[in-house]
Motif scaffolding. Structure first.
Motif, PDB file in Angstrom:
ATOM      1  N   CYS A 117       0.857  -1.193   0.000  1.00 21.71           N
ATOM      2  CA  CYS A 117       0.000   0.000   0.000  1.00 21.71           C
ATOM      3  C   CYS A 117       0.892   1.242   0.000  1.00 21.71           C
ATOM      4  N   GLU A 118       0.656   2.137  -0.958  1.00 25.11           N
ATOM      5  CA  GLU A 118       1.444   3.358  -1.091  1.00 25.11           C
ATOM      6  C   GLU A 118       0.511   4.554  -1.208  1.00 25.11           C
ATOM      7  N   LEU A 119       0.946   5.687  -0.736  1.00 23.53           N
ATOM      8  CA  LEU A 119       0.163   6.905  -0.911  1.00 23.53           C
ATOM      9  C   LEU A 119       0.204   7.325  -2.377  1.00 23.53           C
ATOM     10  N   LYS A 120      -0.932   7.758  -2.887  1.00 23.90           N
ATOM     11  CA  LYS A 120      -1.039   8.175  -4.286  1.00 23.90           C
ATOM     12  C   LYS A 120      -0.684   9.656  -4.371  1.00 23.90           C
ATOM     13  N   ILE A 121       0.496   9.933  -4.866  1.00 26.70           N
ATOM     14  CA  ILE A 121       1.016  11.291  -4.918  1.00 26.70           C
ATOM     15  C   ILE A 121       0.336  12.042  -6.056  1.00 26.70           C
ATOM     16  N   LEU A 181      11.675  -1.571  -4.009  1.00 23.94           N
ATOM     17  CA  LEU A 181      11.739  -0.309  -3.273  1.00 23.94           C
ATOM     18  C   LEU A 181      12.967  -0.262  -2.369  1.00 23.94           C
ATOM     19  N   ASP A 182      13.299  -1.402  -1.738  1.00 25.69           N
ATOM     20  CA  ASP A 182      14.500  -1.455  -0.903  1.00 25.69           C
ATOM     21  C   ASP A 182      15.748  -1.183  -1.747  1.00 25.69           C
ATOM     22  N   LEU A 192      17.861   6.281  -4.938  1.00 26.84           N
ATOM     23  CA  LEU A 192      16.599   6.770  -5.484  1.00 26.84           C
ATOM     24  C   LEU A 192      15.608   6.999  -4.347  1.00 26.84           C
ATOM     25  N   PRO A 193      14.943   8.146  -4.299  1.00 27.73           N
ATOM     26  CA  PRO A 193      14.062   8.461  -3.163  1.00 27.73           C
ATOM     27  C   PRO A 193      12.785   7.636  -3.163  1.00 27.73           C
ATOM     28  N   VAL A 194      12.467   7.085  -2.010  1.00 26.53           N
ATOM     29  CA  VAL A 194      11.272   6.256  -1.836  1.00 26.53           C
ATOM     30  C   VAL A 194      10.495   6.790  -0.640  1.00 26.53           C
ATOM     31  N   ALA A 195       9.193   6.941  -0.788  1.00 26.50           N
ATOM     32  CA  ALA A 195       8.362   7.471   0.295  1.00 26.50           C
ATOM     33  C   ALA A 195       8.340   6.512   1.478  1.00 26.50           C
ATOM     34  N   ALA A 196       8.430   7.072   2.669  1.00 30.35           N
ATOM     35  CA  ALA A 196       8.441   6.246   3.877  1.00 30.35           C
ATOM     36  C   ALA A 196       7.061   5.697   4.204  1.00 30.35           C
ATOM     37  N   GLU A 197       6.003   6.396   3.762  1.00 25.72           N
ATOM     38  CA  GLU A 197       4.635   6.027   4.142  1.00 25.72           C
ATOM     39  C   GLU A 197       4.144   4.876   3.265  1.00 25.72           C
ATOM     40  N   THR A 198       4.727   3.680   3.453  1.00 22.76           N
ATOM     41  CA  THR A 198       4.386   2.500   2.648  1.00 22.76           C
ATOM     42  C   THR A 198       4.171   1.310   3.577  1.00 22.76           C
ATOM     43  N   LEU A 199       3.178   0.488   3.253  1.00 22.84           N
ATOM     44  CA  LEU A 199       2.867  -0.687   4.068  1.00 22.84           C
ATOM     45  C   LEU A 199       2.919  -1.939   3.203  1.00 22.84           C
ATOM     46  N   VAL A 200       3.563  -3.006   3.726  1.00 26.35           N
ATOM     47  CA  VAL A 200       3.554  -4.324   3.091  1.00 26.35           C
ATOM     48  C   VAL A 200       2.871  -5.276   4.062  1.00 26.35           C
ATOM     49  N   THR A 201       1.813  -5.945   3.617  1.00 32.82           N
ATOM     50  CA  THR A 201       1.031  -6.762   4.547  1.00 32.82           C
ATOM     51  C   THR A 201       0.349  -7.928   3.840  1.00 32.82           C
ATOM     52  N   GLU A 257       1.225  16.499  -1.512  1.00 30.78           N
ATOM     53  CA  GLU A 257      -0.222  16.336  -1.631  1.00 30.78           C
ATOM     54  C   GLU A 257      -0.553  14.941  -2.139  1.00 30.78           C
ATOM     55  N   ILE A 258      -1.546  14.324  -1.523  1.00 26.85           N
ATOM     56  CA  ILE A 258      -1.994  12.998  -1.951  1.00 26.85           C
ATOM     57  C   ILE A 258      -3.483  13.063  -2.264  1.00 26.85           C
ATOM     58  N   ASP A 259      -3.935  12.155  -3.136  1.00 28.16           N
ATOM     59  CA  ASP A 259      -5.363  12.093  -3.437  1.00 28.16           C
ATOM     60  C   ASP A 259      -5.901  10.667  -3.373  1.00 28.16           C
ATOM     61  N   GLY A 260      -5.110   9.757  -2.792  1.00 27.38           N
ATOM     62  CA  GLY A 260      -5.595   8.392  -2.672  1.00 27.38           C
ATOM     63  C   GLY A 260      -4.523   7.463  -2.148  1.00 27.38           C
ATOM     64  N   VAL A 261      -4.823   6.174  -2.224  1.00 24.10           N
ATOM     65  CA  VAL A 261      -3.893   5.108  -1.846  1.00 24.10           C
ATOM     66  C   VAL A 261      -3.843   4.105  -2.987  1.00 24.10           C
ATOM     67  N   VAL A 262      -2.650   3.686  -3.373  1.00 21.87           N
ATOM     68  CA  VAL A 262      -2.483   2.658  -4.403  1.00 21.87           C
ATOM     69  C   VAL A 262      -2.194   1.331  -3.711  1.00 21.87           C
ATOM     70  N   VAL A 263      -2.968   0.309  -4.069  1.00 23.50           N
ATOM     71  CA  VAL A 263      -2.780  -1.034  -3.521  1.00 23.50           C
ATOM     72  C   VAL A 263      -2.282  -1.931  -4.647  1.00 23.50           C
ATOM     73  N   LYS A 264      -1.172  -2.647  -4.391  1.00 25.29           N
ATOM     74  CA  LYS A 264      -0.542  -3.468  -5.424  1.00 25.29           C
ATOM     75  C   LYS A 264      -0.292  -4.884  -4.909  1.00 25.29           C
ATOM     76  N   VAL A 265      -0.287  -5.834  -5.821  1.00 24.38           N
ATOM     77  CA  VAL A 265       0.220  -7.169  -5.512  1.00 24.38           C
ATOM     78  C   VAL A 265       1.738  -7.062  -5.430  1.00 24.38           C
ATOM     79  N   ASP A 266       2.322  -7.640  -4.388  1.00 24.39           N
ATOM     80  CA  ASP A 266       3.756  -7.481  -4.153  1.00 24.39           C
ATOM     81  C   ASP A 266       4.603  -8.384  -5.038  1.00 24.39           C
TER      82      ASP A 266
END
Length: 715
Positions: free
Chosen positions: A122-126, A284-285, A292-301, A324-333
């Motif tokens: 899960c990542e914030l949608k920038i 991402l790691d 390369l910059p990666v947003a800290a506000e990310t969840l793997v679950t 600014e964000i306008d959503g959350v992107v959910v992806k298969v890992d």
């Protein structure tokens, strides 16, 4: 699943086709103006609603879903002003969902064909500008916009001006692929965006509608030197083409994309760095490892409930990130599972975007009125048909000044877009020209102040009009409220309502009268609803305020252009009020950090007899007129950038900021690789997590106090 926000889909095919023919050109034009011109004709919410209606029509009548429908397209055609770049792997769009139920339904569809339960990222949608960076042997070869998803615009030189974009990836050669396309979002940090817009408004220039448009405009400047003046940033969140070894293809070769392996090809099972790319989390790691910059506000679950908890949390706290964000992107890992799920012509089946409620809405502009502020500045504001934005009902929105009203071509009677982002005052973004009525009226600044009838003036070179009557009733009200505020004398209990009550009851007539209220305790007790405790608290706050240093008083005097930082410089340089009041413009302008505009404003303030009388009256009533003792300040934090998050026991947020700045440090609100330390109190926000991810030192309150004394960061 039916969508209650959409009109019923016509059963008749001819009626459905007619509606489809109406919507398609509107949406196609909106996408072109959004992606290419950075001038969207409607809000995101309005676009999403029309888009969902088009999808519903095509779902009910599949023959409408042709290859020329907007639903089959990605992005928009490129602008011929920039060299085209063919992406090695297409940059697809994402499908959207707008509810918990629809998100759960998508997860079930995504998990259905898979042998093993998927793990989710899960990542914030920038809300920024999509970008693709192609690195060949670890060196940036090309940067390109999304364009139509297949061909974008080459903006390599512009992107290289960003501090966040490495020209060369760092790390061992074994960790660097021969070629890799990394995808991300270029965005405008909110603090920088708001500061830039404030400067533009002050200069009489048109403010940018939102950070996304500002970022797009900055990135598409033909001269990279112009882009370099804009503090853009980057987050990486995806991967395109990948080649682990051998000779990399030329990314500018028009046929290169046909020979480039898919990023989820079986070849990823071996070779340099292959293990890092078995999952998206691993990718991402790797990005963080190579610079390369990666947003800290990310969840793997693995937990579906945690996915919704992440969405729900960030929907509630959407204004906490520095972007600014306008959503959350959910992806298969798992990348192999992604390959199994595949994609449609425009969107992957392994990812979805949950769209948050909009921060913009359209409404009717009923009227434009003006308000006279504490410095005499007269600001127009819009009176709109009440509209709910981000859960708050908006009735008024700022228009900044007359120049902005005309630059935006906002007219009374227009349908306008209103924007509310976080704690920022709601503002009118602009009119919806397609809905302008024939009788819409152009507005002009009135000749006189509505509060006192004094003729308004607009000083040469300034964008704002002013009421120069220091005794203007509305000016005094705004001034008194500010006088007791945290940035000024910090008088507990002296807010806007109390200020208005004291003025209405004749207990004060100017700012100095605040210090005479201890002589009117019985009058205060006679006020409706006031008890002994509230009166004593107010009087105690006023008594403490008498000891506030000169810089706090200067802020409270409501001098134009004079904020806390400049007030500290003046106070330290002159030491007391008498010396400052008699200083020349040249003496003040000679101080590093104070230019002629501020110096002229301060000198003009003290040139008015009424203002000097006010200061003398305060002095007679016991107000301190000197600066902080020199011994309490130092430069031990010179060169350090400190962020404070959460609640501290011994400091208010303002006191902590003052403590840092009085020792030569810089108090900032966002965490980056250049942050020296983050001070963490109770209930910290996401800044603490970001500090950990960036290996920025984290201090508790005791360590913060020690830092203030020694200037040395703990090891």
């Amino acid at each position: 699943m039916s969508d209650p926000d959409l009109p019923d889909v016509p059963r008749d095919r001819a009626a459905a086709r007619a509606r489809h023919d109406q919507l398609a050109p509107v949406l196609r034009d909106a996408r072109y103006r959004y992606y290419v011109l950075s001038d969207p004709p409607m809000t995101d919410a309005e676009f999403d609603l029309l888009w969902r209606e088009l999808l519903a029509l095509e779902e009910a009548h599949p023959t409408l879903a042709t290859s020329t429908s907007p639903t089959a397209e990605v992005g928009a055609p490129v602008d011929s002003a920039f060299p085209p770049h063919r992406h090695l792997e297409p940059m697809l769009s994402l499908d959207n969902v707008f509810s918990r139920e629809d998100l759960a339904a998508w997860r079930e569809r995504a998990a259905g064909p898979l042998d093993d339960d998927p793990r989710w990222v899960c990542e914030l949608k920038i809300d920024g500008v999509a970008i693709s960076l192609t690195y060949v042997d670890g060196v940036l070869a090309t940067a390109a916009t999304r364009g139509d998803g297949v061909t974008g615009e080459t903006v390599t030189q512009q992107v290289l001006t960003l501090d966040d974009v490495p020209y060369r990836l760092v790390g061992d050669d074994a960790d660097i692929p021969s070629l890799v396309e990394v995808r991300g979002e270029i965005y405008y940090p909110l603090e920088a965006f708001e500061a830039m817009n404030a400067e533009r408004v002050e200069a009489g220039e048109a403010a940018f509608a939102n950070p996304r448009n500002a970022a797009s405009g900055a990135l598409r400047q033909k001269d990279p030197a112009v882009t370099a003046t804009r503090p853009l940033s980057l987050w990486i969140h995806g991967m395109g083409a990948l080649q682990l070894g051998g000779t990399a293809p030329d990314p500018e070769d028009p046929d290169a994309g046909e020979a480039t392996p898919d990023p989820t090809d079986e070849a990823l099972g071996s070779g340099p760095g292959a293990a890092a790319f078995a999952t998206h989390a691993g990718f991402l790691d790797w990005c963080a490892r190579v610079g390369l910059p990666v947003a800290a506000e990310t969840l793997v679950t693995d937990d579906a409930d945690e996915v919704w908890d992440f969405v729900d949390h960030w929907t509630t706290h959407r204004h906490e990130p520095t972007y600014e964000i306008d959503g959350v992107v959910v992806k298969v890992d798992d990348l192999a599972q992604r390959r199994q799920l595949g994609s449609t012509s425009r969107a992957p089946r392994w990812a979805i975007a949950y769209k948050m409620p909009p921060i913009e809405a359209t409404t009717l502009l009923r009227d434009i009125e003006i308000n006279t502020g504490r410095t005499g500045r007269v600001t127009p504001f819009a009176v709109v048909e009440p509209v709910t934005v981000s859960g708050v009902t908006i009735t008024y929105a700022t228009l900044h000044n007359e120049i902005q009203v005309h630059a935006k071509d906002v007219r009374i009677g227009d349908t306008v877009s209103v924007r509310r982002a976080g704690d920022v005052i709601p503002e009118v973004v602009g009119p919806v020209l397609s809905e302008r009525p024939d009788d819409a009226r152009t507005w002009h600044m009135p000749a006189e102040c509505p509060s006192c009838g004094t003729p308004l003036v607009r000083p040469e070179g300034e964008a704002h009009h002013f009421c120069e009557n220091v005794d203007c009733p509305n000016r005094i009200l705004e001034s008194l409220s500010h006088f007791g505020g945290r940035k000024a004398l910090d008088i507990e209990g002296l807010g806007y309502k109390t200020a208005k009550l004291l003025l209405d009851e004749g207990l004060v007539a100017d700012l100095a009268d605040v210090f005479a209220l201890d002589r009117r305790r019985e009058d205060l007790l006679a006020l409706e609803g006031w008890k002994e405790k509230s009166v004593d608290n107010l009087l105690a706050g006023i008594d403490r305020a008498r000891a506030q240093p000169l810089d706090r008083l200067l802020v409270g005097l409501n001098i134009r252009h004079l904020g806390p930082t400049v007030a500290k410089l003046l106070a330290r340089s002159f030491g007391d009020m008498s010396a400052l009041a008699t200083a020349s413009v040249e003496d003040m302008a000679a101080i590093d950090g104070i230019g002629p505009v501020i110096a002229e404003a301060v000198a003009s303030f003290f040139a008015i007899d009424r203002n000097r009388e006010l200061v003398d009256k305060m002095r007679d009533l016991g107000m301190r007129m000197t600066a902080e003792e020199e011994a309490t300040t130092s430069d031990v934090l010179d060169g350090l950038s400190i962020v404070v998050t959460g609640t501290l026991e011994g400091f208010s947020r303002t006191e902590a900021k003052d403590a840092i700045e009085s020792r030569g440090g810089k108090a900032t609100s966002s965490v980056s690789g250049r942050t020296s330390a983050v001070v963490v109190g109770d209930s910290p926000g996401s800044k603490a997590d970001k500090a950990r991810d960036l290996d920025v030192p984290i201090l508790d309150e005791a360590q913060f106090v020690e830092l203030l004394d020694s200037g040395t960061l703990p090891t």
